[in-house]
Design an enzyme around this catalytic site. Structure first.
Site, PDB file in Angstrom:
ATOM      1  N   ASP A   1      36.519  37.905  32.146  1.00  0.00           N
ATOM      2  CA  ASP A   1      35.742  39.002  32.712  1.00  0.00           C
ATOM      3  C   ASP A   1      34.356  39.059  32.071  1.00  0.00           C
ATOM      4  O   ASP A   1      34.223  38.961  30.843  1.00  0.00           O
ATOM      5  CB  ASP A   1      36.495  40.314  32.473  1.00  0.00           C
ATOM      6  CG  ASP A   1      35.757  41.522  33.009  1.00  0.00           C
ATOM      7  OD1 ASP A   1      35.585  41.616  34.231  1.00  0.00           O
ATOM      8  OD2 ASP A   1      35.335  42.359  32.183  1.00  0.00           O
TER       9      ASP A   1
ATOM     10  N   GLU B   1      33.638  34.567  35.005  1.00  0.00           N
ATOM     11  CA  GLU B   1      32.838  35.455  35.839  1.00  0.00           C
ATOM     12  C   GLU B   1      31.430  35.375  35.246  1.00  0.00           C
ATOM     13  O   GLU B   1      31.136  36.036  34.244  1.00  0.00           O
ATOM     14  CB  GLU B   1      33.364  36.887  35.791  1.00  0.00           C
ATOM     15  CG  GLU B   1      32.597  37.821  36.725  1.00  0.00           C
ATOM     16  CD  GLU B   1      33.078  39.263  36.645  1.00  0.00           C
ATOM     17  OE1 GLU B   1      33.050  39.948  37.688  1.00  0.00           O
ATOM     18  OE2 GLU B   1      33.472  39.708  35.553  1.00  0.00           O
TER      19      GLU B   1
END
Length: 742
Positions: free
Chosen positions: A339, A376
């Site tokens: 993330d 990401e």
């Protein structure tokens, strides 16, 4: 208070290690001056069974504090009290009982949202030790599915089976997910990407439902408080502290089905938040070591969540590596999606590093060598690294440009034909410059963050009023189109167009080079009622409604068939980018075709290395396209070999030569069928003249997104024969796929 015998203990490994007659405790705390181990009953609370104040001479090795305690019960809770220097950058407070960062079980979270903290600064959660029997993995081994052959399915463990319509015995749990494995096998996915399963506090949500006034929860879980502890409330056996075993059972069951397990991990920040957040462990253990701090001791917030982990500090880096190795070595997971991974590339002052040590460590680690690493590649402070994530040959990336360009093309925006061509080709314009491959792009149209596929074609704007922030949260620009009505409608024309648009985007994703990723429930058009930021919605908004699998069975069938089509044909799963002419690879053939360069460099668009821009332009003007030569991809327009990448273009067509699948140099090479794909995002029908098949084999129609189901997808070899030169009339906003005879 019981009497327990202690000994010096050992500094490694960190955490609570089972000994033949006790437990060794080890904690890393550099700046702490007074460290106390507290043993509590299994039920937790604040009344200790015993406390052990560690001696700096006897129980400290460098920055590691340690002690062995003998005669402890089979199950108990524990925590640490730490005192140290005072000042702006330090948060030592010996009155607080801190979690062990290496704890594998954290107590008081067995039932979802049952334990809500009352003290805004402290927590009743405790590290929990249970003497486990050794887990029997049997012959479990990772499937090791090649990335280019992968189909990823993003899923929330609780939301996937929490709705009664799921029909599982253990809703909202790892065990419930096991019950859905046959469904996922039938769908055809090769990997599940689980949204966060690290322990978090679901009650840590400041907002209330504007209609009922009830406090909402942190449903998604992007606020970790224990990097090594699986979320207890996601386990049916949590009351018996069985989450470790149940998680392993889930992984083992997925592996038996040939499906990989990828974890969405959050290392960029923790659930301790900003200055007003709750202290769980890191802030009280060594605030200055674990977090990025400004000159005045304030938290630097590159994550958008109040704090930023000091990822490239050697101590923090070692902690992260230990955690990742644990999930691979002890829990058998197959990969990680990081993330806001760009945060991992910042130094202690927040500056962007060229070769971040923590990313290099993850890249080069031996235990992680076979795991899938997915970034990401951006953060909340504007750092955007799609196509340029550090040490990129080892990392795949969520391709945000793919998402936006596919959405905009099918919405009907102008000037997207050439851009979409690049996306369909694996985004070579983004990745090839750094010697990367199609497998480095994870292609997605929807994910947990944003609209579902159904909502993408049903809403022009977000509708997040239920989140309690007066619709201020969530992205405003979703590149969406409601097809003529906002939200639910009974208009048959609008409903038909929405279904067609959904098929267009699902088909585009499955026909694109790279790694496709679906959002759970999109295969049967799940809706979040226009909410594009449902992080706090633990209800029907976020839960998968399984009745839609019957209501929208036609779309589920279409998705399943598109996945199967992709898995059958290596031409759709290339290991290398298109090179255009490949005559040089076939002895005796020297004729080549000149596909257009489009918006990217010649080498990226399939042009021969010797082709110049002038030569390509001249070939376009004269129409002298060589059709006798060999190319792995040919670009077309409404007429063969006359593509239109102009500003006003809303069509795209191309053909793939089945002899060249990007695997010619590999042991598993086999000749494939040819593909012809035509796309029309214009508001009116458009006629396409069908080119001859690159291998001169007859065409048959397989996909027509404008056809009524089941005619939208026909089994290969059963569709109508389409002759060279025949005119295909593509309906407005539709896509057609032709496949050559075997």
């Amino acid at each position: 208070m019981p009497e327990y015998r202690t000994s010096r203990g050992r500094p490694l490994p960190l955490g609570a290690l089972t000994l033949p007659d006790g437990v060794n405790f080890a904690l890393l705390c550099r700046h702490g001056t007074d460290v106390t181990l507290v043993i509590l009953p299994e039920a937790g609370g604040n009344k200790p069974l015993a406390e052990f104040r560690l001696s700096g001479k006897r129980h400290r090795t460098g920055d590691h504090w340690h002690v062995a305690v003998h005669g402890l019960p089979e199950v108990f809770c524990y925590g640490w009290r730490v005192d140290g220097p005072k000042g702006q950058r330090n948060r030592f407070d010996p009155s607080r009982l801190l979690l062990d960062p290496s704890a594998r079980i954290i107590s008081a979270g067995e039932s979802w949202a049952a334990t809500c903290e009352t003290d805004p600064a402290r927590t009743s959660r405790r590290s929990l030790y249970r003497r486990h029997a050794r887990y029997d993995w049997g012959d479990d081994a990772p499937p090791l599915t090649p990335l280019e052959d992968s189909v990823v399915y993003e899923v929330h463990v609780r939301g996937f089976t929490c709705d009664p319509s799921s029909g599982v015995r253990f809703p909202g749990t790892y065990a419930g997910l096991i019950e859905k494995i046959p469904y996922l096998q039938d769908l055809g996915v090769t990997a599940v990407e689980l949204m966060p399963v690290f322990e978090w506090d679901e009650c840590d949500c400041p907002f209330t439902d504007p209609t009922t006034g009830e406090k909402m929860t942190n449903f998604w879980g992007y606020q970790p408080i224990g990097f090594a502890a699986p979320k207890a409330a996601l386990a049916a056996t949590a009351r018996d502290h069985g989450q470790l075993t149940e998680f392993r059972d889930m992984v083992k069951a997925f592996h038996e089905a040939g499906i990989e397990v990828i974890l969405d991990v959050v290392f960029n920040h923790t659930g301790e938040g900003n200055d007003h957040g709750r202290t769980y462990s890191f802030r009280g253990l060594d605030n200055e070591l674990y977090y990025l701090l400004g000159e005045n001791g304030d938290y630097l917030n590159y994550s958008g969540c109040g704090n930023t982990v000091n990822c490239n500090h050697p101590v923090v880096r070692d902690m992260m590596m230990h955690c990742l190795r644990y999930w691979v070595g002890e829990m058998h997971v197959d990969g990680f999606r990081f993330d806001l991974a760009s945060v991992l590339g910042r130094d202690r002052r927040g500056n962007v590093m060229i070769d971040p040590p923590v990313i290099e460590s993850i890249t080069e680690d031996g235990v992680l060598a076979d795991t899938k690493l997915i970034a990401e590649p951006w953060d909340a402070a504007g750092l955007y690294q799609v196509g340029g994530f550090p040490f990129g040959r080892r990392w795949s990336e969520w391709n945000g440009k793919y998402r936006d360009d596919v959405r905009r093309f099918w919405r009907g925006d102008t000037g997207l034909a050439g851009v979409l061509a690049a996306r369909v080709c694996g985004s070579a314009d983004i990745y090839q410059w750094s010697s990367r491959l199609p497998r480095h792009t994870v292609n997605f149209v929807t994910c947990h963050d944003g609209f579902t596929l159904n909502d993408l074609v049903s809403y022009n704007g977000k509708h997040n009023e239920a989140n309690g922030e007066e619709n201020r949260d969530g992205l405003d620009d979703n590149c969406s189109w409601n097809c003529g009505a906002e939200g639910p409608t009974d208009d048959p024309a609008v409903r038909a167009l929405r279904a067609r648009q959904a098929r267009n985007m699902m088909a585009t994703m499955m026909l694109s080079q790279g790694v496709p990723m679906l959002l759970a429930g999109d295969e049967f058009l799940r809706t979040q009622r226009g909410n594009n930021n449902a992080w706090c919605q633990d209800n029907a908004v976020s839960w998968v409604d399984w009745s839609l699998a019957e209501t929208n069975a036609d779309f589920l069938r279409f998705t399943r068939e598109m996945i199967a089509l992709r898995k059958r044909h290596p031409a759709l799963r290339r290991r290398r980018f298109f090179v255009g002419p490949v005559g040089q690879m076939v002895p005796g053939l020297d004729t080549i075709s000149f596909p257009p360069g489009g918006p990217v460099r010649p080498a990226d668009a399939g042009l021969p290395p010797t082709a110049t821009g002038d030569a390509t332009a001249a070939a376009r003007r004269s129409g002298e396209w060589a059709t006798a030569g060999l190319a792995d991809i040919h670009w077309h327009g409404v007429e063969p070999f006359r593509p239109d990448f102009g500003e006003g273009a809303r069509t795209l067509a191309f053909a793939l030569d089945g002899r060249f699948t990007g695997r010619e140099l590999d042991d598993d090479y086999r000749m494939d069928t040819d593909f012809y794909v035509a796309m029309n995002s214009w508001i009116d029908p458009v006629e396409f003249v069908v080119p001859r098949s690159p291998t001169r084999r007859p065409w048959r129609r397989v996909v027509d997104t404008a056809a009524e189901p089941p005619g939208d997808f026909l089994a290969e070899g059963t569709g109508p024969v389409i002759a060279e030169g025949e005119v295909l009339r593509l309906a407005a906003h539709s896509l057609v796929v032709l496949v050559s005879e075997p």
